[in-house]
Design a protein around this motif. Structure first.
Motif, PDB file in Angstrom:
ATOM      1  N   GLN A 100       0.821  -1.190   0.000  1.00  0.00           N
ATOM      2  CA  GLN A 100       0.000   0.000   0.000  1.00  0.00           C
ATOM      3  C   GLN A 100       0.867   1.256   0.000  1.00  0.00           C
ATOM      4  O   GLN A 100       0.624   2.202  -0.720  1.00  0.00           O
ATOM      5  CB  GLN A 100      -0.852  -0.050   1.255  1.00  0.00           C
ATOM      6  N   GLU A 101       1.888   1.182   0.816  1.00  0.00           N
ATOM      7  CA  GLU A 101       2.808   2.303   0.946  1.00  0.00           C
ATOM      8  C   GLU A 101       3.462   2.619  -0.389  1.00  0.00           C
ATOM      9  O   GLU A 101       3.615   3.770  -0.783  1.00  0.00           O
ATOM     10  CB  GLU A 101       3.849   1.930   2.006  1.00  0.00           C
ATOM     11  N   ARG A 128       1.497  10.696  -3.257  1.00  0.00           N
ATOM     12  CA  ARG A 128       1.899  11.855  -2.480  1.00  0.00           C
ATOM     13  C   ARG A 128       2.672  12.845  -3.331  1.00  0.00           C
ATOM     14  O   ARG A 128       2.672  14.027  -3.082  1.00  0.00           O
ATOM     15  CB  ARG A 128       2.708  11.416  -1.262  1.00  0.00           C
ATOM     16  N   PRO A 146      -9.989  14.273  -2.696  1.00  0.00           N
ATOM     17  CA  PRO A 146      -9.442  13.522  -1.556  1.00  0.00           C
ATOM     18  C   PRO A 146     -10.142  12.191  -1.316  1.00  0.00           C
ATOM     19  O   PRO A 146      -9.523  11.242  -0.861  1.00  0.00           O
ATOM     20  CB  PRO A 146      -9.645  14.467  -0.370  1.00  0.00           C
ATOM     21  N   ILE A 147     -11.449  12.122  -1.621  1.00  0.00           N
ATOM     22  CA  ILE A 147     -12.188  10.879  -1.383  1.00  0.00           C
ATOM     23  C   ILE A 147     -11.622   9.766  -2.252  1.00  0.00           C
ATOM     24  O   ILE A 147     -11.368   8.653  -1.789  1.00  0.00           O
ATOM     25  CB  ILE A 147     -13.680  11.076  -1.703  1.00  0.00           C
ATOM     26  N   TRP A 179      -8.701   9.798  -3.563  1.00  0.00           N
ATOM     27  CA  TRP A 179      -7.329   9.565  -3.098  1.00  0.00           C
ATOM     28  C   TRP A 179      -7.319   8.531  -1.978  1.00  0.00           C
ATOM     29  O   TRP A 179      -6.544   7.600  -1.971  1.00  0.00           O
ATOM     30  CB  TRP A 179      -6.715  10.866  -2.598  1.00  0.00           C
ATOM     31  N   LYS A 180      -8.241   8.741  -1.036  1.00  0.00           N
ATOM     32  CA  LYS A 180      -8.289   7.855   0.122  1.00  0.00           C
ATOM     33  C   LYS A 180      -8.579   6.423  -0.320  1.00  0.00           C
ATOM     34  O   LYS A 180      -7.971   5.479   0.153  1.00  0.00           O
ATOM     35  CB  LYS A 180      -9.370   8.319   1.095  1.00  0.00           C
ATOM     36  N   ARG A 206      -5.730   4.957  -2.360  1.00  0.00           N
ATOM     37  CA  ARG A 206      -4.545   4.820  -1.538  1.00  0.00           C
ATOM     38  C   ARG A 206      -4.477   3.423  -0.934  1.00  0.00           C
ATOM     39  O   ARG A 206      -3.433   2.800  -0.868  1.00  0.00           O
ATOM     40  CB  ARG A 206      -4.588   5.863  -0.421  1.00  0.00           C
ATOM     41  N   GLY A 207      -5.637   2.952  -0.520  1.00  0.00           N
ATOM     42  CA  GLY A 207      -5.686   1.610   0.043  1.00  0.00           C
ATOM     43  C   GLY A 207      -5.822   0.551  -1.030  1.00  0.00           C
ATOM     44  O   GLY A 207      -6.037  -0.605  -0.738  1.00  0.00           O
TER      45      GLY A 207
END
Ligand SMILES: Nc1ncnc2c1ncn2[C@@H]1O[C@H](COP(=O)(O)OP(=O)(O)OP(=O)(O)O)[C@@H](O)[C@H]1O
Ligand SMILES: [Mg+2]
Lengths: 309, 534
Positions: free
Chosen positions: B264-265, B272, B281-282, B284-285, B288-289
Motif C-alpha cells: 500500500q505504501e 503523495r 481527496p475521497i 485519493w483515500k 490509496r488503500g
C-alpha cells in the motif's frame, strides 16, 4: 457567537434536550457539563448541523443551523465524542486528507499539517499508522484535525477523555491559547476540575434541561453564598453545636468526624461574622475557622440531582 | 470432547445466527426463489408423458440453483469466522480460554458448516417432492445433496483459513470466491497432450464437476472422487488454520499485514508526489488503500486467471464445466459467469462504502467539511471502478477476442463484432447498475456487515429472478447463460434475437433509470444528511 433558542430534541420516547437557551460570547471557553445522558452530545450534534432539532433553533456567528448549514459548517471545528479514524492511514496522511477535504491546496496544506502536528505534540508520530497510536494520541490527532481549517468556533465533545494528566494540562493550555487567538470554544467534559480552570462560563444540563448557564464566578459565588463553616473551638464541640444551633441565622450545626464544628448559615444572614461573635459570647473561644472551599464539583453536585437518564 | 469441538464457540455462533432476522431473510429469499422455480416447472408441464423428464431436469437444476446460492453464501459466512472476532478484539480472549486451538478452529468452522447445511437441508423437502412425480430417484437426490454438502465443506474450510490470514470480511470472502471459482471451473485435460491426457485431477476436489458429469452423462461414474478428495482437502485447510493460529498473536501473521501495508505504501508514495490527486481527496483515500486489502483480491484473481487461462491454452484442455460441447456460447459461459462474479463484487464493495464510513464514525467528520455529495459519491465510485474495473475488463476483452478471432457458431447467423459491441454495452450498463444498487444499500444501512448481508439477500433474489426470466437479464441474454435456465431446451432460448431480447429493452431502460435514481438519491442523502437518531 453561539446562541440557542428553545432548542429541543425529542427521540422516540425521550426528550433528550428541552427548550435549551444558551448564549456564548465570542472568545469564550464554555464548559458544558451534565451527568451521563443529560443531552450534551445531542446538543453539540445539533449545533454541528448533523442533527435536526425537533423544534427551536440555534445561531452560530449569525447563521441559522436550520437552513444555513453550509455557512455554519465552514465556521465550526467539530470533534465528536466517539470519532473514527482511518486505521490504515499514516498520521500525516490523515491530516492531509482532511486538509484536502477542506480545500486546502498546495504547499499551504503541508505547512498547516506540520503546524497542527507541532501544536498537538504529534510530530514524532507523523509517519506512524493511525491504528498504532494509543487512545490518547488518537484523541490528540482528533484535536489536530479540528484545527486544520482554522475554524472560528470549536465544538469539542469530551476531548480530554483518555488523556494522561500531563496531556490534559497541555490541552488546557492549548485551548487557552486558542481562546487568546479569538476562538470560541464549547467543550463538554466530565472532568470538572479541569473545566473549572479554563472555562470562563459554564452551562449545566440535566435530563435535557438547562440548570444553570453563565459566568463561572457567579455560580461559584452562588453556591459559596450558602455559607458553610468549619470551626475549631476551645471546649466541648457538642455543647457549642447545641448552643449555636438555636441562633436564628443558623440552619444546621453539628460535629464532624474530626471534632470540628460544622455550621451552615442561612442565606438570610447579612454576613458570616456573627457566628464567631456568638460563639465567643457563649464562651467558646475560636481556635480556627475556615469557610468551605467551593469548586466546580460542588457546584455540579449541588445543582444536579444525579438522575441519569 | 468439548475441547476438540469448541462447543462453547459453536453454540455462541450458532445461537447468534439463529436469533438474527437477516439469516431468516436470506433463507426465506432462497426458499421462496426455489419454490417459485418449482411452481413454474410444475405449471409448465406439457403432457404427463413429458412430466417425468421435466421433473428429472428440474431435480438437477434445482440442485444447481441451490448449489449456486450456497456458493454465494458459503464463502461469505465462513470468511467472517475469525475476522469478526478480530474486529472486536476477542480472538485473544478466546485463545486464553481453555478451549484450545483445535476447539477454536473446529468451533468456528463447524458453526459455519452447520449453518450452511441447515440452509441446504431446508430446501430438501422441495427436492423430495420431485420424487412423488417421478423421474428422479432417491439415490440421485441423496448423491446430489452430498455433492452440495461437499461444496459447503470446501467453502467453509477455505473461508475459515483465509479469515485467519486476512483482515476484512469482504476481502476474505472475495478471495474465497475467486479461489473456489477457479477450483470448481477446473479443467479436464482429455484433449491435452499425451502426458496430461485423462488426468482430470480437479474432479477430486470439484463436487460441481461431478455434479455436472452426472447431469450430462446421467451416470454416477465420477461422484465418488470428490467424496474422498474434498474432505481430505478441507481437513488439510483446517490443519493449516490450526498451525497458523498461534502466529496471529506472535509476529507471523502481522508480517502478512505488514506486507500488505508495504504494498500500500508503495502505491501511496506515487500519490503523495502528484499534487493533482488532492483535488479529489475521497478518491485519493480509496485508491490509496488500493493495493492494500483490495489489492489482494485483484492479485489472487489475476494470478488464478493467468494460471488457469495459461494452462488451458498451453495444454489444450477445456473447462470441464462445459463437457465436450463446443460452441461460442459454451466458450463464454465461464467468462460471463466470472463477469457476473465481478458484478457481485462491485455490489458488495459499493455496499460498504457509506455504511463502513458510518460504522467507523468517520462520516460526521466528512459531513462537516465542504465536501459535497456529488464529490463524495463520484470519488467513491471512481475508487470502486478502479478496484473492480480491471477485473471486469478481463472477461470482456476475452469475449471480444473470442468473438472476433474464433468463428463463433451461433444458432442463428449473427455478426460477431456486433455481438461483441452489444455485449460490452450491456456489460457496462449492468456494471453500473450493480454499483448503484450497492451504493443505495450502503446508504440505508449503518454497518458494513449489515450492508453486505442485505446485498447478499438482494443478490440472491436477483439471481433467481434472472435465472428464471433470462430474457430480462441483458447479460445472461447475450452470453447464453440461459443454458442454466430451466427453459433451456424447451424454448431454445439461445437465440439472442428471440422475444426475450425484445423484453430486455424496456428492462434495460429501467436499469438505466434506476441507476440514475440511485446516484441522485445518494448525492441528495449526503448533502442533506441529518442524524435523525433512528
Ligand atoms: N440516536 C438516539 N436515539 C434515541 N435516543 C438517543 C439517541 N441519542 C441519544 N439519545 C438519548 O438522549 C439522551 C441524551 O443523550 P446524549 O448522548 O446527548 O447524552 P450526553 O450528555 O452526551 O451523555 P454522556 O455524558 O454519557 O456522553 C440519552 O437519554 C440518550 O439515551
Ligand atoms: Mg456524550
Amino acid at each position: 457567537m453561539i446562541e440557542t433558542k428553545n432548542l429541543t430534541k425529542v427521540f422516540k420516547n425521550i426528550t433528550a434536550v428541552k427548550n435549551l437557551n444558551i448564549s456564548i460570547d465570542e472568545g469564550d471557553i464554555y464548559g458544558f457539563i451534565g451527568p451521563n445522558g443529560a443531552g450534551k452530545t445531542t446538543t453539540i450534534k445539533m449545533l454541528a448541523t448533523l442533527m435536526r432539532p425537533t423544534s427551536g433553533t440555534a445561531f452560530l456567528g449569525g447563521h441559522n443551523i436550520n437552513g444555513e448549514s453550509r455557512q455554519v459548517r465552514r465556521l465550526i471545528g467539530y470533534m465528536p465524542d466517539f470519532f473514527g479514524v482511518y486505521e490504515d492511514m499514516k498520521v500525516s496522511e490523515y491530516l492531509e486528507f482532511f486538509a484536502a477535504a477542506y480545500r486546502i491546496r498546495g504547499p499551504a496544506r503541508r505547512r498547516i499539517v506540520k503546524d497542527v502536528l507541532a501544536l498537538t505534540d504529534l510530530e514524532y508520530k507523523r509517519n506512524e499508522l493511525v491504528q498504532a497510536l494509543s487512545r490518547g494520541m488518537q484523541q490528540r490527532l482528533g484535536l489536530a484535525r479540528v484545527l486544520i481549517h482554522d475554524p472560528k468556533v470549536l465544538l469539542l465533545d469530551e476531548p480530554a477523555s483518555g488523556l494522561d494528566p500531563r496531556a490534559r494540562i497541555e490541552i488546557r493550555e492549548l485551548l487557552k491559547e486558542l481562546q487568546r487567538m479569538g476562538k470560541t470554544i464549547l467543550i463538554s467534559s466530565h472532568i470538572l476540575s479541569e473545566l473549572g480552570e479554563m472555562c470562563n462560563s459554564i452551562g449545566i444540563i440535566e435530563q435535557g434541561k438547562l440548570v444553570f448557564s453563565g459566568d463561572l464566578e457567579t455560580v461559584m459565588e452562588e453556591v459559596r453564598g450558602k455559607g458553610l463553616l468549619f470551626i475549631r473551638v476551645d471546649g466541648d464541640c457538642t455543647e457549642a453545636a447545641d448552643a449555636i444551633c438555636n441562633h436564628r441565622f443558623v440552619t444546621k450545626a453539628e460535629v464532624t468526624e474530626n471534632g470540628e464544628l460544622f455550621v451552615q448559615v442561612s442565606s438570610k444572614a447579612p454576613n458570616l461574622s456573627f457566628v464567631s461573635e456568638a460563639l465567643v459570647e457563649m464562651g467558646f473561644p475560636i481556635l480556627a475557622m475556615k469557610e468551605e472551599e467551593v469548586d466546580l464539583e460542588d457546584v455540579f453536585m449541588r445543582l444536579t440531582k444525579g438522575v441519569v437518564s | 470432547m468439548d475441547r476438540f469441538l469448541g462447543t462453547a464457540l459453536l453454540e455462541k455462533d450458532l445461537v447468534f445466527y439463529c436469533v438474527r432476522k437477516r439469516y431468516y431473510a436470506i433463507l426465506g429469499a432462497m426458499l421462496g426463489a426455489l419454490f417459485l422455480a418449482f411452481v413454474i416447472h410444475v405449471v409448465s408441464f406439457g403432457d404427463l408423458a413429458s412430466a417425468t423428464e421435466t421433473i428429472r431436469q428440474f431435480g438437477f437444476s434445482f440442485f444447481a440453483y441451490q448449489a449456486a446460492l450456497l456458493f454465494l453464501l458459503g464463502p461469505f459466512f465462513s470468511a467472517n469466522a475469525f475476522i469478526s472476532e478480530k474486529e472486536r478484539n476477542c480472538l485473544g480472549l478466546l485463545y486464553l480460554t481453555s478451549m484450545g486451538k483445535v476447539g477454536i478452529v473446529v468451533g468456528k468452522f463447524l458453526s459455519r458448516f452447520i449453518l450452511l447445511e441447515l440452509f441446504a437441508a431446508a430446501c430438501l423437502p422441495m427436492a423430495v417432492a420431485c420424487l412423488f412425480i417421478g423421474g428422479i430417484s432417491p439415490r440421485e437426490i441423496f448423491i446430489l445433496f452430498i455433492l452440495v454438502s461437499l461444496m459447503n465443506l470446501l467453502a467453509c474450510a477455505l473461508g475459515t483459513l483465509l479469515s485467519l490470514v486476512l483482515y476484512r470480511t469482504l476481502v476474505a470472502a472475495m478471495v474465497t470466491y475467486i479461489v473456489l471459482a477457479f477450483l470448481f471451473a477446473g479443467f479436464d485435460l482429455k484433449q491435452g497432450t499425451a502426458f496430461w491426457q485423462g488426468s482430470q485431477w480437479n474432479l477430486w476436489i470439484n463436487p460441481i464437476n461431478a455434479f455436472n458429469q452426472m447431469n450430462i452423462d446421467r451416470t454416477f461414474t465420477e461422484y465418488w472422487k470428490p467424496m474422498i478428495g474434498v474432505p481430505v482437502a478441507s481437513l488439510m485447510l483446517l490443519l493449516v488454520s490450526y498451525i497458523i493460529l498461534p502466529y496471529y498473536f506472535g509476529e507471523g501473521l502481522s508480517s502478512v499485514k505488514r506486507g500488505l501495508l508495504w504494498l500500500q505504501e508503495k502505491t501511496a508514495r506515487k500519490y503523495r508526489r502528484a499534487e493533482g490527486v488532492w483535488d479529489d481527496p475521497i478518491y485519493w483515500k480509496y485508491s490509496r488503500g488500493f493495493l492494500g486489502q483490495t489489492g489482494v483480491v485483484i492479485f489472487v484473481f489475476l494470478i488464478s486467471a493467468i494460471v488457469y487461462v495459461g494452462l488451458l491454452y498451453l495444454i489444450g484442455g477445456r473447462t470441464s464445466l462445459l463437457g465436450d460441447k463446443k460452441s461460442f456460447f459454451d466458450e463464454i459461459v465461464l467468462l460471463s459467469l466470472s463477469l457476473y462474479g465481478v458484478f457481485l463484487l462491485t455490489t458488495l464493495l459499493a455496499s460498504t462504502v457509506l455504511a463502513g464510513e458510518k460504522e467507523n464514525g468517520t462520516l460526521p467528520l466528512l459531513l462537516v467539511t465542504p465536501i459535497t455529495g456529488r464529490q463524495f459519491i463520484i470519488g467513491k465510485v471512481k475508487g470502486i471502478i478502479r478496484t473492480s474495473g480491471p477485473v471486469a475488463l478481463l472477461p470482456i476483452i476475452h469475449v471480444i477476442i473470442l468473438a472476433v478471432r474464433h468463428d463463433p457458431q451461433f444458432k442463428k447467423p449473427v455478426i460477431p463484432f456486433g455481438y461483441a459491441v452489444l455485449f460490452i454495452l450491456l456489460a457496462v450498463i449492468a456494471y453500473f447498475f450493480f454499483l448503484g444498487q450497492g451504493l443505495y444499500i450502503s446508504l440505508r444501512q449503518d454497518s458494513a456487515r449489515r450492508a453486505t448481508m442485505i446485498s447478499l439477500v438482494v443478490i440472491v433474489i436477483e439471481n433467481i429472478f434472472f435465472f428464471l426470466f433470462p430474457g430480462l437479464n441483458p447479460i445472461l441474454l447475450t452470453t447464453g447463460l440461459q443454458k442454466f435456465s430451466i427453459h433451456m431446451e424447451q424454448s431454445g432460448s439461445n437465440d439472442w434475437l428471440g422475444p426475450g431480447s425484445i423484453l430486455a429493452i424496456p428492462f434495460l431502460c429501467l436499469e438505466v433509470l434506476v441507476l440514475c435514481l440511485f446516484y441522485f438519491e445518494s448525492v441528495k442523502w449526503f448533502n442533506t444528511f441529518i442524524d435523525r437518531g433512528d
